[in-house]
Design a protein around this motif. Sequence first.
Motif, mmCIF file in Angstrom:
data_model
loop_
_atom_site.group_PDB
_atom_site.id
_atom_site.type_symbol
_atom_site.label_atom_id
_atom_site.label_comp_id
_atom_site.label_asym_id
_atom_site.label_seq_id
_atom_site.Cartn_x
_atom_site.Cartn_y
_atom_site.Cartn_z
ATOM 1 N N ILE A 78 -14.767 -5.586 -5.166
ATOM 2 C CA ILE A 78 -14.448 -4.630 -4.103
ATOM 3 C C ILE A 78 -13.497 -5.198 -3.058
ATOM 4 N N ASN A 79 -12.984 -6.418 -3.261
ATOM 5 C CA ASN A 79 -12.091 -7.030 -2.280
ATOM 6 C C ASN A 79 -10.843 -7.585 -2.959
ATOM 7 N N GLU A 104 -7.749 -5.479 1.226
ATOM 8 C CA GLU A 104 -8.346 -4.199 0.851
ATOM 9 C C GLU A 104 -9.825 -4.389 0.532
ATOM 10 N N HIS A 105 -10.637 -3.480 1.048
ATOM 11 C CA HIS A 105 -12.073 -3.523 0.796
ATOM 12 C C HIS A 105 -12.537 -2.130 0.388
ATOM 13 N N ASN A 110 -15.622 7.113 -2.365
ATOM 14 C CA ASN A 110 -14.179 7.069 -2.585
ATOM 15 C C ASN A 110 -13.426 6.635 -1.340
ATOM 16 N N ASP A 111 -14.035 5.786 -0.517
ATOM 17 C CA ASP A 111 -13.415 5.317 0.718
ATOM 18 C C ASP A 111 -12.890 3.898 0.547
ATOM 19 N N TYR A 137 -9.065 5.017 4.170
ATOM 20 C CA TYR A 137 -8.652 6.054 3.233
ATOM 21 C C TYR A 137 -9.901 6.748 2.688
ATOM 22 N N SER A 138 -9.927 8.054 2.779
ATOM 23 C CA SER A 138 -11.046 8.842 2.261
ATOM 24 C C SER A 138 -10.504 9.890 1.304
ATOM 25 N N GLN A 139 -10.876 9.785 0.039
ATOM 26 C CA GLN A 139 -10.436 10.754 -0.959
ATOM 27 C C GLN A 139 -11.481 11.846 -1.082
ATOM 28 N N TRP A 140 -11.093 13.067 -0.708
ATOM 29 C CA TRP A 140 -12.019 14.185 -0.747
ATOM 30 C C TRP A 140 -12.190 14.704 -2.172
ATOM 31 N N ASP A 141 -11.094 14.818 -2.893
ATOM 32 C CA ASP A 141 -11.124 15.212 -4.295
ATOM 33 C C ASP A 141 -9.885 14.627 -4.951
ATOM 34 N N GLU A 142 -9.591 14.991 -6.184
ATOM 35 C CA GLU A 142 -8.480 14.365 -6.909
ATOM 36 C C GLU A 142 -7.117 14.733 -6.350
ATOM 37 N N LYS A 143 -7.051 15.723 -5.443
ATOM 38 C CA LYS A 143 -5.764 16.144 -4.903
ATOM 39 C C LYS A 143 -5.669 16.082 -3.381
ATOM 40 N N THR A 144 -6.751 15.702 -2.715
ATOM 41 C CA THR A 144 -6.771 15.728 -1.252
ATOM 42 C C THR A 144 -7.335 14.425 -0.700
#
Length: 214
Positions: A78-79, A104-105, A110-111, A137-144
């Motif tokens: 994770i690092n 990067e951690h 998906n954060d 960075y927070s990925q809400w779904d595959e496009k957002t």
Amino acid sequence: MKHQTDLIFSDYDEDEDASSVKAARNDAIDNRNRFSMALRWTAKKSGDMNISHRIGVGRKLQPYVKSQIRKTFGLSDINNVNLEASVYYYTQDRFGSHLMAQYEHQLAGNDLFRFDNHFYFRDEENDWIWQHGWYKYSQWDEKTAMIYGLYLEGGTRPNYRIEEYLVSTRWRKNALRKWLFFEVEPFLLWRRDEDFKVSYGLALRVEGYFGHSS
């Protein structure tokens, strides 16, 4: 050769606009021609190391050459630490260099947390410009996705000091086409030359990515 060469077109100076929040700067829209076109040759690309060279025109159509090396160190599952160094020469701006260290951690779900450090030197200015940034960075779904950031920039002359800092929230969306991305980024900006009085702004971006895989 098709796996080692790329033709690159860009409407911004990647050696200057490393951070997305550079759109907030008062001089981000000026009379300089930022168009760049270059042929890049990847001399070595094996796993966690990438060495490349390019030749082209940029910064008011100045011919230039550039060499870059990038290496990734996987500290754990994770690092990661990414290191990058480049040196370039423009016919008018002369020599310059860029050093980058990025941590990067991977957070839960998906954060992702990222800590960026950039240092630039140019003959033209005879000064080291530094940039530090902290991003989530927070990925809400595959496009957002959402990106939350704190960004600092400064120089080393007359001393090591902050020239500006900025906080922003960026919404990124892939829509209409799989290669088309839209961004909306409200931000707050404080600059030394404005006595660090807060400025409010909104950056809007459209990006297109094209490529070929075999």
